[in-house]
Design an enzyme around this catalytic site. Structure first.
Site, short mmCIF file in Angstrom:
data_model
loop_
_atom_site.label_atom_id
_atom_site.label_comp_id
_atom_site.label_asym_id
_atom_site.label_seq_id
_atom_site.Cartn_x
_atom_site.Cartn_y
_atom_site.Cartn_z
N TRP A 9 7.25 -51.33 -68.22
CA TRP A 9 7.07 -50.08 -67.45
C TRP A 9 6.22 -50.30 -66.20
O TRP A 9 6.11 -49.41 -65.38
CB TRP A 9 6.41 -49.02 -68.33
CG TRP A 9 7.33 -48.35 -69.31
CD1 TRP A 9 8.68 -48.57 -69.47
CD2 TRP A 9 6.98 -47.34 -70.26
NE1 TRP A 9 9.17 -47.75 -70.46
CE2 TRP A 9 8.15 -46.99 -70.96
CE3 TRP A 9 5.79 -46.68 -70.59
CZ2 TRP A 9 8.17 -46.02 -71.97
CZ3 TRP A 9 5.80 -45.72 -71.60
CH2 TRP A 9 6.98 -45.39 -72.29
N LYS A 10 5.58 -51.43 -66.09
CA LYS A 10 4.67 -51.71 -64.96
C LYS A 10 3.68 -50.54 -64.83
O LYS A 10 3.21 -50.06 -65.85
CB LYS A 10 5.49 -51.93 -63.69
CG LYS A 10 6.62 -52.95 -63.92
CD LYS A 10 7.36 -53.34 -62.68
CE LYS A 10 8.48 -54.32 -63.06
NZ LYS A 10 9.18 -54.87 -61.93
N HIS A 87 4.21 -62.92 -64.57
CA HIS A 87 5.15 -62.08 -63.82
C HIS A 87 4.95 -62.28 -62.32
O HIS A 87 3.82 -62.43 -61.86
CB HIS A 87 4.95 -60.60 -64.20
CG HIS A 87 6.07 -59.74 -63.74
ND1 HIS A 87 6.21 -59.36 -62.43
CD2 HIS A 87 7.14 -59.24 -64.40
CE1 HIS A 87 7.32 -58.63 -62.31
NE2 HIS A 87 7.90 -58.54 -63.50
N GLU A 152 13.38 -64.82 -64.29
CA GLU A 152 13.43 -63.66 -63.40
C GLU A 152 13.43 -64.14 -61.95
O GLU A 152 12.34 -64.37 -61.38
CB GLU A 152 12.22 -62.76 -63.63
CG GLU A 152 12.16 -62.11 -64.97
CD GLU A 152 11.39 -60.79 -64.92
OE1 GLU A 152 11.97 -59.76 -65.28
OE2 GLU A 152 10.23 -60.79 -64.50
N SER A 190 16.76 -56.56 -62.13
CA SER A 190 17.77 -55.52 -61.85
C SER A 190 18.81 -55.39 -62.96
O SER A 190 20.00 -55.19 -62.70
CB SER A 190 18.44 -55.77 -60.50
OG SER A 190 17.51 -55.58 -59.46
N GLY A 209 12.77 -53.78 -66.10
CA GLY A 209 11.74 -53.02 -65.40
C GLY A 209 12.21 -51.61 -65.13
O GLY A 209 12.16 -50.73 -66.00
N GLY A 210 12.72 -51.37 -63.93
CA GLY A 210 13.11 -50.03 -63.48
C GLY A 210 13.97 -49.26 -64.48
O GLY A 210 13.67 -48.09 -64.79
#
Ligand code: PGA
Length: 223
Positions: A9-10, A87, A152, A190, A209-210
């Site tokens: 979720w950052k 990361h 990544e 992505s 992530g997003g």
């Protein structure tokens, strides 16, 4: 082995209200192992949700006079099974070097956490050179039993420009050859519900992530 699907979720989901709303949509059991990595302060809000937990980072010392740091010991105590280290956002925004990351990985492993070690090249960089350095320096003197490698490519993170799955597969082969042992390798960059399955034939899981911040979308990925 179950595929590992990790939500990073950052610093995006920032309130308990948002978390309640999220879990009014996200739920159920999956054939995958689902891990949530919320902010540190919200880890306890996810304890009773029935999914695994991970930290987005941790400190390299066990404990002591280090104002503001979150240690691996604390993460373990609160119920985390995983921690993301290396990361690219930590490398780029907080100047984390492979030496620093190596110390963090050692500490996390010492406390019994599974480490998701992120590696990957930036646009225009030679992935073989970057990844070789990141593997050699980041994993120096580390037993690989509890290491998961997350490939990544930096240019694919948060851009909507996911790596071609065939190319990602070649990089995964390169990683395994370099390591010379059977470790889990997951893909991140992505990932969404449309492309997720393109990676899961070859990779052991996904770091998302997003798309993990959207509960309906993340449910589709976990399914
Ligand atoms: P993204 O992020 O899915 O938004 O590209 C992946 C990550 O940073 O781990």
């Amino acid at each position: 082995m179950k595929k590992l699907i990790i939500a990073n979720w950052k610093a995006n989901i920032t309130s308990r209200d948002e978390i309640s709303q999220y879990f009014s949509i996200f739920g159920g059991e999956f054939a995958t192992d689902v891990v949530f990595c919320p902010s540190f302060v919200h880890l306890t809000d996810l304890i009773d949700k029935g999914y695994k937990l991970g930290g987005q980072n941790c400190f390299w010392e066990e404990k002591g006079a280090y104002t503001g740091e979150i240690t691996a010991l604390m993460l373990k105590d609160i119920g985390c099974e995983y921690v993301i280290l290396g990361h690219s956002e930590r490398r780029n925004n907080f100047n984390e070097t492979d030496t620093i990351i190596n110390a963090k990985i050692k500490q996390a492993i010492a406390q019994g956490l599974k480490v998701v070690y992120c590696i990957g090249e930036n646009k225009g960089q030679d992935f073989q050179e970057i990844i070789t350095n990141q593997l050699e320096a980041g994993l120096k003197d580390i037993d690989l039993t509890n290491i998961i490698i997350a490939y990544e490519p930096v240019w694919a993170i948060g851009t909507g420009d996911n790596c071609n799955p065939e190319i990602a597969k070649q990089v995964k082969q390169f990683i395994l050859e370099k390591i010379g042992k059977d470790v889990s390798v997951i893909y991140g960059g992505s990932v969404n519900s449309t492309n997720a399955k393109d990676y899961l034939n070859d990779f052991d899981g996904l770091l998302v992530g997003g798309s993990s911040c959207d509960p309906a979308e993340f449910m589709k990925i976990c399914s």
